[in-house]
Scaffold this motif. Structure first.
Motif, short mmCIF file in Angstrom:
data_model
loop_
_atom_site.label_atom_id
_atom_site.label_comp_id
_atom_site.label_asym_id
_atom_site.label_seq_id
_atom_site.Cartn_x
_atom_site.Cartn_y
_atom_site.Cartn_z
N GLY A 27 -14.14 37.31 -45.64
CA GLY A 27 -13.38 37.68 -44.45
C GLY A 27 -13.26 36.56 -43.43
N PRO A 28 -14.38 36.03 -42.93
CA PRO A 28 -14.30 34.95 -41.95
C PRO A 28 -13.62 33.70 -42.49
CG PRO A 28 -16.49 35.94 -41.95
CD PRO A 28 -15.77 36.49 -43.13
N SER A 29 -13.83 33.40 -43.77
CA SER A 29 -13.22 32.21 -44.36
C SER A 29 -11.71 32.34 -44.42
CB SER A 29 -13.78 31.98 -45.77
OG SER A 29 -15.18 31.79 -45.74
N VAL A 30 -11.23 33.50 -44.86
CA VAL A 30 -9.79 33.72 -44.96
C VAL A 30 -9.14 33.66 -43.58
CG1 VAL A 30 -8.04 35.46 -45.49
CG2 VAL A 30 -9.88 35.01 -47.12
N GLU A 31 -9.77 34.29 -42.60
CA GLU A 31 -9.23 34.26 -41.24
C GLU A 31 -9.11 32.83 -40.72
OE1 GLU A 31 -10.17 36.14 -36.80
OE2 GLU A 31 -11.46 36.60 -38.52
N ALA A 32 -10.12 32.01 -40.99
CA ALA A 32 -10.10 30.62 -40.51
C ALA A 32 -9.04 29.80 -41.23
CB ALA A 32 -11.48 30.00 -40.70
N ASP A 53 -12.04 23.30 -56.41
CA ASP A 53 -12.82 23.09 -57.63
C ASP A 53 -12.60 24.28 -58.59
OD1 ASP A 53 -14.78 22.82 -59.60
OD2 ASP A 53 -16.32 22.16 -58.21
N PRO A 54 -12.21 24.00 -59.85
CA PRO A 54 -12.00 25.10 -60.81
C PRO A 54 -13.24 25.96 -61.05
CG PRO A 54 -11.03 23.06 -61.63
CD PRO A 54 -11.86 22.70 -60.44
N ASP A 55 -14.41 25.41 -60.78
CA ASP A 55 -15.65 26.17 -60.97
C ASP A 55 -16.06 26.96 -59.73
OD1 ASP A 55 -15.97 25.24 -63.61
OD2 ASP A 55 -16.94 23.40 -62.90
N ASP A 56 -15.34 26.78 -58.63
CA ASP A 56 -15.68 27.44 -57.37
C ASP A 56 -14.81 28.69 -57.21
OD1 ASP A 56 -16.34 28.21 -54.81
OD2 ASP A 56 -16.32 26.16 -53.99
N GLU A 57 -15.29 29.79 -57.75
CA GLU A 57 -14.51 31.03 -57.70
C GLU A 57 -14.35 31.56 -56.29
OE1 GLU A 57 -16.06 33.90 -60.40
OE2 GLU A 57 -15.76 32.64 -62.18
N ALA A 58 -15.37 31.37 -55.45
CA ALA A 58 -15.27 31.83 -54.07
C ALA A 58 -14.17 31.10 -53.33
CB ALA A 58 -16.61 31.64 -53.35
N ALA A 59 -14.08 29.79 -53.53
CA ALA A 59 -13.04 29.00 -52.86
C ALA A 59 -11.66 29.39 -53.37
CB ALA A 59 -13.29 27.51 -53.09
N GLN A 60 -11.56 29.73 -54.65
CA GLN A 60 -10.27 30.17 -55.20
C GLN A 60 -9.83 31.48 -54.56
OE1 GLN A 60 -10.19 29.97 -59.60
NE2 GLN A 60 -11.87 28.52 -59.45
N ARG A 61 -10.77 32.38 -54.34
CA ARG A 61 -10.43 33.65 -53.68
C ARG A 61 -10.00 33.42 -52.24
NH1 ARG A 61 -14.88 35.62 -56.75
NH2 ARG A 61 -16.28 35.28 -54.99
N ILE A 62 -10.67 32.52 -51.56
CA ILE A 62 -10.30 32.21 -50.18
C ILE A 62 -8.88 31.67 -50.12
CG2 ILE A 62 -10.79 30.64 -48.25
CD1 ILE A 62 -13.79 30.85 -49.06
N ALA A 63 -8.57 30.73 -51.01
CA ALA A 63 -7.24 30.14 -51.03
C ALA A 63 -6.18 31.22 -51.29
CB ALA A 63 -7.16 29.05 -52.09
N THR A 64 -6.45 32.08 -52.24
CA THR A 64 -5.48 33.12 -52.61
C THR A 64 -5.29 34.14 -51.49
OG1 THR A 64 -6.00 32.89 -54.96
CG2 THR A 64 -4.96 34.94 -54.25
N PHE A 65 -6.39 34.66 -50.94
CA PHE A 65 -6.29 35.67 -49.88
C PHE A 65 -5.72 35.08 -48.60
CE2 PHE A 65 -8.99 38.02 -52.71
CZ PHE A 65 -8.71 39.35 -52.45
N SER A 66 -5.76 33.76 -48.46
CA SER A 66 -5.16 33.11 -47.30
C SER A 66 -3.65 32.97 -47.43
CB SER A 66 -5.79 31.72 -47.08
OG SER A 66 -7.17 31.83 -46.83
N GLY A 67 -3.13 33.24 -48.63
CA GLY A 67 -1.69 33.16 -48.86
C GLY A 67 -1.24 31.89 -49.53
N LEU A 68 -2.17 31.06 -49.97
CA LEU A 68 -1.82 29.84 -50.70
C LEU A 68 -1.52 30.18 -52.15
CD1 LEU A 68 -4.63 27.62 -49.17
CD2 LEU A 68 -2.19 27.14 -48.93
N MET A 69 -0.41 29.70 -52.66
CA MET A 69 -0.01 30.00 -54.03
C MET A 69 -0.51 28.93 -54.97
SD MET A 69 3.73 31.81 -53.86
CE MET A 69 4.63 30.61 -52.92
#
Length: 256
Positions: A27-32, A53-69
């Protein structure tokens, strides 16, 4: 700073975020990160991207939920680390619009390659096989389905392009899943009925020399001799499905 915008080229900035922010949760990551996107576009940039990073699933979720395609994977030579490229353009449809949301989903959901082939027989119960220029074993005529193309239309197009034959595409007789093999990702192969024709049909063939060395009608015994084992199994399964007592309509590497 929790997020940072780094200029890449005129009109393009790259957003990144700290491990500390990511540790705070989705939540806080996506908002930022969403806030960083707004700042990037308000500054006049046309593109905001992120490398993840392809191995960083958390970062991938942040990017996606932030609206980055998701756009693809950038392979690295210098660092030795691949990175997934995410980006958003200033004129992209907003994610809260149904079309924008579907485009976002479409950017990262799995896509599977489809191959369409045609089972063409002659009156002597032989199967038309092609000797290909790019591999040793023979195969049914056909090819890869283009993006946005109907598999049924694709096989007719491929047969006409490769062999110069305009044939009616009949019903689907087999769906065969092909696992990843020899540098290829997995794929779904759809085999359509190409009908029964006089043996003289081969005399009408005009080969696409870039891909086809030769083409001829072959017996089932020759199919096993000339084709890869999984191709031979697929052809036999498709032939069975033309009978009054068909076999499985779905196989994996020709196995039911």
């Amino acid at each position: 700073m929790a997020t940072e915008l780094t200029p890449v080229s005129p009109g393009v900035v790259r957003v990144s975020w700290s491990p500390e922010l990511q540790a705070e949760g989705l939540g806080p990551s996506v908002e930022a990160v969403r806030g960083a996107l707004v700042r990037g576009f308000e500054a006049g940039n046309q593109r905001v991207e992120a490398l993840v990073d392809p191995d960083d699933e958390a970062a991938q979720r942040i990017a996606t939920f932030s609206g980055l395609m998701r756009e693809g994977v950038a392979r690295s030579v210098e660092s030795g680390f691949d990175r997934i490229v995410y980006a958003r353009l200033a004129d992209d449809t907003p994610v809260d619009d149904p079309i924008g949301f579907r485009r976002l989903l479409n950017s990262f959901l799995p896509r599977k390659r489809a191959i369409s082939q045609m089972l063409i027989r002659d009156t002597q119960e032989r199967v038309l096989l092609c000797q290909l220029t790019y591999k040793k074993d023979w195969d049914l005529p056909g090819g890869v389905v283009e993006v946005g193309e109907s598999p049924q239309l694709a096989v007719g197009r491929e047969v006409e392009e490769e062999l110069g034959l305009k044939l009616d595409t009949g019903r689907l007789v087999l769906t065969d899943w092909l696992p990843a093999w020899g540098g290829w990702d997995d794929a779904v192969c759809l085999v359509f009925d190409g009908g029964t024709h006089a043996p003289e049909l081969v005399e009408q063939i005009v080969r696409q020399k870039r891909e086809i060395k030769s083409a001829r009608f072959c017996t089932v015994e020759e199919v096993h001799e000339l084709c890869a084992d999984f191709t031979a199994r697929r052809i036999v399964s498709a032939l069975i499905n033309l009978t009054d007592t068909p076999g499985p309509g779905y196989t994996e590497s020709g196995r039911g």
